[in-house]
Design a protein around this motif. Structure first.
Motif, short mmCIF file in Angstrom:
data_model
loop_
_atom_site.label_atom_id
_atom_site.label_comp_id
_atom_site.label_asym_id
_atom_site.label_seq_id
_atom_site.Cartn_x
_atom_site.Cartn_y
_atom_site.Cartn_z
N LEU A 57 39.57 37.25 36.22
CA LEU A 57 39.13 38.24 37.29
C LEU A 57 37.74 38.62 37.54
N SER A 60 36.74 36.08 39.87
CA SER A 60 36.93 36.55 41.22
C SER A 60 36.00 37.42 41.61
N SER A 134 44.15 34.91 40.26
CA SER A 134 42.61 34.96 40.57
C SER A 134 42.26 33.95 41.81
#
Length: 161
Positions: A57, A60, A134
Motif C-alpha cells: 500500500l 501505491s 496494490s
C-alpha cells in the motif's frame, strides 16, 4: 478534493493504522515475553502480514506521489520536453511490469486460498492479495501520471531544446 487525493488519504490512513498496530502489538509482545514470561501466539504472524500490506500500500502511495527512488542524473540533463518523454517512458515500463506481476500472481493467490496461516487461521491468499490489489492501484496511478505528462508534453509544443 479529487479522487486521487481521497484514495491517497485513505491509503495513508490504512498504512498509519497498520503501522501503529504493528508497533503496539510488537511492544506488548516484548513486554509479555520478557516480563510476564508469556506471549501472544499470533503477534508475530499479524505483524508480518501487516508489514506485507503496509509495504504494497505504501508503494501505491509512492507511485501516486511520484516519490519512488530513481536515478535521474542523466534525464535531468536533457531538454525539458525530452525529460518529460523519458519520464513517461519510464512510467510506461513500470506500468507494464506491475500489470504483468499482478496478473501472474493471481494463480498463486487462488491456489493459496486453501492454505491457512498457522496462528491467525486466515487464508494465505488474503495476505498475498496485497500484490494484485496494490498493483491495480499502482497501474491506475501510473496511467494517470502518463496522461498528465502527455498533456504537459503537448502543451510544450514542438520545442525539444
Amino acid at each position: 478534493m479529487g479522487f486521487s487525493q481521497r484514495i491517497s488519504k485513505l491509503l495513508s490512513l490504512i498504512c498509519t493504522v497498520l503501522f501503529i498496530a504493528m508497533a503496539v502489538i510488537t511492544f506488548v509482545q516484548a513486554i509479555n515475553r520478557y516480563i510476564l514470561s508469556s506471549s501472544f501466539y499470533w503477534a508475530e504472524e499479524f505483524t508480518r502480514f501487516s508489514l506485507v500490506w503496509l509495504t504494497f500500500l505504501g508503494s501505491s502511495i509512492a507511485v501516486l506521489d511520484d516519490s519512488h527512488t530513481r536515478i535521474d542524473f542523466f534525464i535531468n540533463r536533457l531538454p525539458a520536453k525530452m525529460t518529460k518523454i523519458m519520464e513517461s517512458i519510464g512510467d510506461l515500463l513500470c506500468l507494464f511490469f506491475i500489470v504483468a506481476i499482478s496478473y501472474t500472481s493471481i494463480d498463486f493467490i487462488v491456489l493459496s486460498m486453501k492454505n491457512l496461516s498457522p496462528a491467525l487461521k486466515v487464508p494465505m491468499g488474503l495476505v498475498y492479495f496485497a500484490l494484485p490489489f496494490s498493483g491495480i492501484l499502482m497501474a491506475l496511478f501510473f496511467c494517470q501520471r502518463i496522461l498528465i505528462r502527455t498533456k504537459e508534453i503537448k502543451n510544450m509544443g514542438g520545442d525539444t531544446q
